[in-house]
Design an enzyme around this catalytic site. Structure first.
Site, PDB file in Angstrom:
ATOM      1  N   HIS A  24       0.840  -1.204   0.000  1.00  0.00           N
ATOM      2  CA  HIS A  24       0.000   0.000   0.000  1.00  0.00           C
ATOM      3  C   HIS A  24       0.875   1.253   0.000  1.00  0.00           C
ATOM      4  CE1 HIS A  24      -3.227  -2.550   2.192  1.00  0.00           C
ATOM      5  NE2 HIS A  24      -3.569  -2.452   0.915  1.00  0.00           N
ATOM      6  N   LYS A  48     -17.568  -5.972   4.773  1.00  0.00           N
ATOM      7  CA  LYS A  48     -16.327  -6.469   5.380  1.00  0.00           C
ATOM      8  C   LYS A  48     -16.357  -6.176   6.873  1.00  0.00           C
ATOM      9  CE  LYS A  48     -13.319  -5.987   1.378  1.00  0.00           C
ATOM     10  NZ  LYS A  48     -12.021  -5.457   0.907  1.00  0.00           N
ATOM     11  N   ARG A  98      -2.050  -7.035  -7.907  1.00  0.00           N
ATOM     12  CA  ARG A  98      -0.977  -7.983  -7.612  1.00  0.00           C
ATOM     13  C   ARG A  98      -0.904  -9.142  -8.583  1.00  0.00           C
ATOM     14  NH1 ARG A  98      -2.778  -9.118  -1.626  1.00  0.00           N
ATOM     15  NH2 ARG A  98      -4.632  -9.299  -2.883  1.00  0.00           N
ATOM     16  N   SER A 134      -3.115  -7.621   3.104  1.00  0.00           N
ATOM     17  CA  SER A 134      -3.595  -7.257   4.442  1.00  0.00           C
ATOM     18  C   SER A 134      -4.086  -8.486   5.191  1.00  0.00           C
ATOM     19  CB  SER A 134      -4.726  -6.225   4.336  1.00  0.00           C
ATOM     20  OG  SER A 134      -4.230  -4.995   3.907  1.00  0.00           O
TER      21      SER A 134
END
Length: 143
Positions: A24, A48, A98, A134
Site C-alpha cells: 500500500h 467487510k 498484484r 492485508s
C-alpha cells in the site's frame, strides 16, 4: 519536500487498509509522484468486518506516512468511491494490482467507474511486494 507530479490534478487511492502494508505504501508513494494530490480513501464497507475502526485505520495511515509526503491526505469514507470523486473534483482512482485475478476484478470496477465519469489507473505491484496482503498480515499478527 514537494514532489513534482507527472499528471497534476487529484487522485484517490481507496481501500480497506486493514492493516496498511508495504505494498500500500509503495502504491501511495508512486501515486503521489504522478498526481498533485492523492487522498487515501479508507473504505467503510459494511460487507467487510475490519479488525480496526475506520478512524483508527485512517490515523494509523497518517502516522505511517513520511512527513515530507505533503501532497497525501487520508480520510475515511462510506459510499461509492465515484461519489467521493464527484463531490471533491477528483477524476482518477488509483488501484494496485498484484495478479491476474486482481486485474480482472479491477477492470470490471474500472468500467463501472468510467461510466460514472472517473478514470481508473491500475498500478502493478512491485514483484517483491506482490505476496503481501492485508489478510496475510492480519493472520500473521494473530499467531
Amino acid at each position: 519536500m514537494t514532489t513534482r507530479s507527472a499528471f497534476g490534478g487529484r487522485a484517490v487511492y481507496p481501500g480497506t487498509f486493514d492493516p496498511l502494508t508495504p505494498g500500500h505504501l509503495d502504491i501511495i508513494d508512486r501515486a503521489r509522484r504522478l498526481f498533485g494530490h492523492v487522498t487515501v480513501l479508507v473504505a467503510i464497507n459494511r460487507a467487510k468486518t475490519p479488525a480496526t475502526a475506520p478512524v483508527a485505520r485512517a490515523t494509523a495511515i497518517r502516522e505511517a506516512l513520511p512527513s515530507d509526503w505533503d501532497n497525501v491526505g487520508v480520510t475515511p469514507w462510506e459510499g461509492l468511491t465515484a461519489t467521493y470523486c464527484a463531490e471533491n473534483d477528483v477524476r482518477v482512482i488509483v488501484r494496485g494490482v498484484r495478479n491476474v485475478a486482481d486485474i480482472q476484478h479491477e477492470y470490471e470496477l474500472a468500467g463501472m467507474n468510467q461510466s460514472l465519469g472517473v478514470t481508473t489507473l491500475l498500478l502493478p505491484t512491485r514483484p517483491h511486494l506482490a505476496s503481501i496482503s492485508s489478510t496475510a498480515v492480519r493472520l500473521l499478527g494473530r499467531q
